[in-house]
Design a protein around this motif. Sequence first.
Motif, PDB file in Angstrom:
ATOM      1  N   THR A 198       0.831  -1.202   0.000  1.00 52.27           N
ATOM      2  CA  THR A 198       0.000   0.000   0.000  1.00 52.27           C
ATOM      3  C   THR A 198       0.866   1.253   0.000  1.00 52.27           C
ATOM      4  O   THR A 198       1.989   1.248   0.507  1.00 52.27           O
ATOM      5  CB  THR A 198      -0.922   0.041   1.233  1.00 52.27           C
ATOM      6  N   ASP A 199       0.344   2.321  -0.596  1.00 50.74           N
ATOM      7  CA  ASP A 199       0.914   3.651  -0.452  1.00 50.74           C
ATOM      8  C   ASP A 199      -0.031   4.569   0.328  1.00 50.74           C
ATOM      9  O   ASP A 199       0.191   5.776   0.390  1.00 50.74           O
ATOM     10  CB  ASP A 199       1.224   4.254  -1.829  1.00 50.74           C
ATOM     11  N   THR A 200      -1.080   4.014   0.916  1.00 52.90           N
ATOM     12  CA  THR A 200      -2.052   4.791   1.690  1.00 52.90           C
ATOM     13  C   THR A 200      -1.667   4.732   3.156  1.00 52.90           C
ATOM     14  O   THR A 200      -2.002   3.780   3.869  1.00 52.90           O
ATOM     15  CB  THR A 200      -3.475   4.251   1.472  1.00 52.90           C
ATOM     16  N   MET A 201      -0.966   5.755   3.616  1.00 57.01           N
ATOM     17  CA  MET A 201      -0.414   5.701   4.964  1.00 57.01           C
ATOM     18  C   MET A 201      -1.493   5.810   6.037  1.00 57.01           C
ATOM     19  O   MET A 201      -1.348   5.273   7.145  1.00 57.01           O
ATOM     20  CB  MET A 201       0.655   6.776   5.146  1.00 57.01           C
ATOM     21  N   GLU A 202      -2.603   6.485   5.718  1.00 57.00           N
ATOM     22  CA  GLU A 202      -3.708   6.516   6.694  1.00 57.00           C
ATOM     23  C   GLU A 202      -4.219   5.117   7.006  1.00 57.00           C
ATOM     24  O   GLU A 202      -4.696   4.847   8.111  1.00 57.00           O
ATOM     25  CB  GLU A 202      -4.871   7.375   6.175  1.00 57.00           C
ATOM     26  N   ALA A 203      -4.115   4.219   6.022  1.00 52.92           N
ATOM     27  CA  ALA A 203      -4.559   2.840   6.227  1.00 52.92           C
ATOM     28  C   ALA A 203      -3.725   2.144   7.298  1.00 52.92           C
ATOM     29  O   ALA A 203      -4.232   1.346   8.094  1.00 52.92           O
ATOM     30  CB  ALA A 203      -4.479   2.061   4.917  1.00 52.92           C
ATOM     31  N   LEU A 204      -2.429   2.435   7.329  1.00 55.10           N
ATOM     32  CA  LEU A 204      -1.553   1.832   8.329  1.00 55.10           C
ATOM     33  C   LEU A 204      -1.982   2.258   9.730  1.00 55.10           C
ATOM     34  O   LEU A 204      -1.999   1.446  10.665  1.00 55.10           O
ATOM     35  CB  LEU A 204      -0.104   2.267   8.097  1.00 55.10           C
ATOM     36  N   MET A 205      -2.334   3.533   9.857  1.00 55.96           N
ATOM     37  CA  MET A 205      -2.720   4.049  11.164  1.00 55.96           C
ATOM     38  C   MET A 205      -4.089   3.525  11.594  1.00 55.96           C
ATOM     39  O   MET A 205      -4.339   3.300  12.778  1.00 55.96           O
ATOM     40  CB  MET A 205      -2.712   5.574  11.149  1.00 55.96           C
ATOM     41  N   ALA A 206      -4.982   3.318  10.618  1.00 56.61           N
ATOM     42  CA  ALA A 206      -6.294   2.757  10.949  1.00 56.61           C
ATOM     43  C   ALA A 206      -6.153   1.321  11.439  1.00 56.61           C
ATOM     44  O   ALA A 206      -6.772   0.921  12.438  1.00 56.61           O
ATOM     45  CB  ALA A 206      -7.214   2.808   9.721  1.00 56.61           C
ATOM     46  N   ALA A 207      -5.344   0.522  10.744  1.00 55.30           N
ATOM     47  CA  ALA A 207      -5.144  -0.867  11.174  1.00 55.30           C
ATOM     48  C   ALA A 207      -4.505  -0.914  12.558  1.00 55.30           C
ATOM     49  O   ALA A 207      -4.803  -1.801  13.370  1.00 55.30           O
ATOM     50  CB  ALA A 207      -4.276  -1.599  10.152  1.00 55.30           C
ATOM     51  N   ARG A 208      -3.647   0.059  12.848  1.00 53.08           N
ATOM     52  CA  ARG A 208      -3.009   0.116  14.172  1.00 53.08           C
ATOM     53  C   ARG A 208      -4.008   0.550  15.232  1.00 53.08           C
ATOM     54  O   ARG A 208      -4.100  -0.057  16.316  1.00 53.08           O
ATOM     55  CB  ARG A 208      -1.827   1.087  14.126  1.00 53.08           C
ATOM     56  N   ARG A 209      -4.777   1.598  14.927  1.00 50.85           N
ATOM     57  CA  ARG A 209      -5.699   2.147  15.931  1.00 50.85           C
ATOM     58  C   ARG A 209      -6.844   1.201  16.246  1.00 50.85           C
ATOM     59  O   ARG A 209      -7.195   0.989  17.415  1.00 50.85           O
ATOM     60  CB  ARG A 209      -6.259   3.484  15.435  1.00 50.85           C
ATOM     61  N   TYR A 210      -7.445   0.632  15.224  1.00 54.01           N
ATOM     62  CA  TYR A 210      -8.675  -0.124  15.431  1.00 54.01           C
ATOM     63  C   TYR A 210      -8.459  -1.617  15.658  1.00 54.01           C
ATOM     64  O   TYR A 210      -9.279  -2.275  16.290  1.00 54.01           O
ATOM     65  CB  TYR A 210      -9.605   0.060  14.231  1.00 54.01           C
ATOM     66  N   TYR A 211      -7.340  -2.152  15.132  1.00 55.94           N
ATOM     67  CA  TYR A 211      -7.138  -3.603  15.207  1.00 55.94           C
ATOM     68  C   TYR A 211      -5.767  -3.990  15.761  1.00 55.94           C
ATOM     69  O   TYR A 211      -5.414  -5.166  15.730  1.00 55.94           O
ATOM     70  CB  TYR A 211      -7.334  -4.240  13.826  1.00 55.94           C
ATOM     71  N   GLY A 212      -5.000  -3.010  16.261  1.00 55.27           N
ATOM     72  CA  GLY A 212      -3.759  -3.316  16.949  1.00 55.27           C
ATOM     73  C   GLY A 212      -2.629  -3.815  16.073  1.00 55.27           C
ATOM     74  O   GLY A 212      -1.688  -4.448  16.573  1.00 55.27           O
ATOM     75  N   ALA A 213      -2.673  -3.525  14.763  1.00 48.70           N
ATOM     76  CA  ALA A 213      -1.611  -3.975  13.861  1.00 48.70           C
ATOM     77  C   ALA A 213      -0.378  -3.099  14.034  1.00 48.70           C
ATOM     78  O   ALA A 213      -0.467  -1.878  13.910  1.00 48.70           O
ATOM     79  CB  ALA A 213      -2.095  -3.924  12.415  1.00 48.70           C
ATOM     80  N   ASP A 214       0.773  -3.717  14.289  1.00 48.14           N
ATOM     81  CA  ASP A 214       2.009  -2.941  14.414  1.00 48.14           C
ATOM     82  C   ASP A 214       2.366  -2.304  13.076  1.00 48.14           C
ATOM     83  O   ASP A 214       2.617  -1.104  12.990  1.00 48.14           O
ATOM     84  CB  ASP A 214       3.136  -3.855  14.897  1.00 48.14           C
ATOM     85  N   MET A 215       2.388  -3.100  11.999  1.00 46.17           N
ATOM     86  CA  MET A 215       2.620  -2.576  10.649  1.00 46.17           C
ATOM     87  C   MET A 215       1.894  -3.501   9.682  1.00 46.17           C
ATOM     88  O   MET A 215       2.300  -4.638   9.468  1.00 46.17           O
ATOM     89  CB  MET A 215       4.108  -2.508  10.319  1.00 46.17           C
ATOM     90  N   ALA A 216       0.820  -2.990   9.116  1.00 44.24           N
ATOM     91  CA  ALA A 216      -0.065  -3.825   8.297  1.00 44.24           C
ATOM     92  C   ALA A 216       0.327  -3.870   6.826  1.00 44.24           C
ATOM     93  O   ALA A 216      -0.122  -4.750   6.095  1.00 44.24           O
ATOM     94  CB  ALA A 216      -1.513  -3.327   8.418  1.00 44.24           C
ATOM     95  N   GLY A 217       1.152  -2.906   6.366  1.00 41.31           N
ATOM     96  CA  GLY A 217       1.463  -2.861   4.944  1.00 41.31           C
ATOM     97  C   GLY A 217       2.828  -2.264   4.684  1.00 41.31           C
ATOM     98  O   GLY A 217       3.431  -1.613   5.555  1.00 41.31           O
ATOM     99  N   PHE A 218       3.321  -2.438   3.462  1.00 44.40           N
ATOM    100  CA  PHE A 218       4.672  -2.030   3.123  1.00 44.40           C
ATOM    101  C   PHE A 218       4.693  -1.386   1.742  1.00 44.40           C
ATOM    102  O   PHE A 218       3.815  -1.610   0.913  1.00 44.40           O
ATOM    103  CB  PHE A 218       5.610  -3.236   3.155  1.00 44.40           C
ATOM    104  N   SER A 219       5.750  -0.582   1.509  1.00 35.13           N
ATOM    105  CA  SER A 219       5.931   0.065   0.222  1.00 35.13           C
ATOM    106  C   SER A 219       7.416   0.106  -0.114  1.00 35.13           C
ATOM    107  O   SER A 219       8.249  -0.430   0.638  1.00 35.13           O
ATOM    108  CB  SER A 219       5.334   1.478   0.235  1.00 35.13           C
ATOM    109  N   ILE A 220       7.744   0.723  -1.238  1.00 34.20           N
ATOM    110  CA  ILE A 220       9.128   0.823  -1.698  1.00 34.20           C
ATOM    111  C   ILE A 220       9.375   2.232  -2.221  1.00 34.20           C
ATOM    112  O   ILE A 220       8.427   2.958  -2.536  1.00 34.20           O
ATOM    113  CB  ILE A 220       9.426  -0.210  -2.810  1.00 34.20           C
TER     114      ILE A 220
END
Length: 460
Positions: free
Chosen positions: A201-223
Amino acid sequence: MPNLILATDSYKQSHFLQYPPEARVISAYAEARRNEFSDHVVFLGLQPYLIDYLSKPVTAADIDEAEAVCAAHGVPFNRQGWTAVLTDHGGYLPLEFKALPEGMVVPAGVPLLQVENTDERMPWLTTFIETALLRALWYPTTVATVSWMCKAVIRAGLEKTSDDPEGQLPFKLHDFGARGVSSGESAALGGMAHLVNFMGTDTMEALMAARRYYGADMAGFSIPAAEHSTMTSWGRAREAAAYENMLDTFEGEGRLVAVVSDSYDLDAAVRGIWGGTLKDKVLSRKGTLVVRPDSGDPIETPLRTVKSLWEAFGGTVNGKGYKVLDPHVRVIQGDGMTLQSIEKLVDRMVEEGFSIDNIAFGMGGGLLQRINRDTMRFALKADALKDADGIWRDVAKKPATDPGKASKAGRQAVILEGGTLTAARLDDIDPAKDLLKPVWRNGELLIRHSFDEVRARANG
């Protein structure tokens, strides 16, 4: 909306005056009705709604503001009811939610959740929250389903052409949709929904949503990746130098770098620069160059790019008889990608004898924005009323003008029947078999799903 009382449709402000006098409890269920888009849905979004909306109690200031707005707006206001919510429940809505586990793949037409009021003075409250609740459900569930459907198409291509389909799959669809959605919240929820199925993903808000709502440390990656501004700012005469700078700057063992290559002439860049001027540098690197076409026909252009790279760099034929490019080069196609165009591109790659290992796909608006509530016909409908004698009565609609909009009657349950999730009336089954489990009651989150759990269900 920060004021929960105003996060609804105007006409709902008058509904407390419309229920029959004997009503004590209203039960309602939410589902994606049977639709032409998908036979199944990937359920997601209830937990963020409960955390962001219902975990914040209604205040006296909210009530005063809502009363003033409703008076000026021309609709009634239930001050007595909302004051009771504040004084008797601390501002938390007296509601109970029962739901399927999030991430579960559910047949269309099967309830995802059921909600009812727990204070018998407030039967109007159950459907008052419909507007915000449906927004919270239909959008991430639909995005998760679109992404899940794309995954099935890509997996099928990989299984046919790749020696390592499951190893390749997690990064085969990349989310580029943040700039094309209506809000930051949409980017967060929709981007998070995509990450249920993939890890790119390149949608960084998505990373924060997965962290806030579901406790994901890092849900996605980019280059590291180029855009047209960073390439064209060098000028056309220095196009090769711009590309070389990308190779030098982002060198590293196993590292990928993506370079958009159609700023002027894609075919000339692939043949003359990547496969010509910079060929030796590409081959001497420890990482992988990902060439990105960004215009032209979304199927034939990336296929032509793969062919050109094969001619320049060669590769191997894998165990399934398909060509795999030299590991120093790959392609990503992000322009014009939809479920349908991904399927066509996969088919064309297979027809031409190339493994799907060679290409990744990116989606923007087609993933996060080109959908609406009617894509999978989401609805919240009342199904039962408990009267003053404690008796449950069926509630349902059955419009003669559109039988497809008929709703379910009676409190709902979901059971596993013959290996398939099926809707049932709660009164007709053993309650222990009901897969709708309490997840929220009167301001308390009873079950909190982790992102790993959600992913496991979606991919089970």
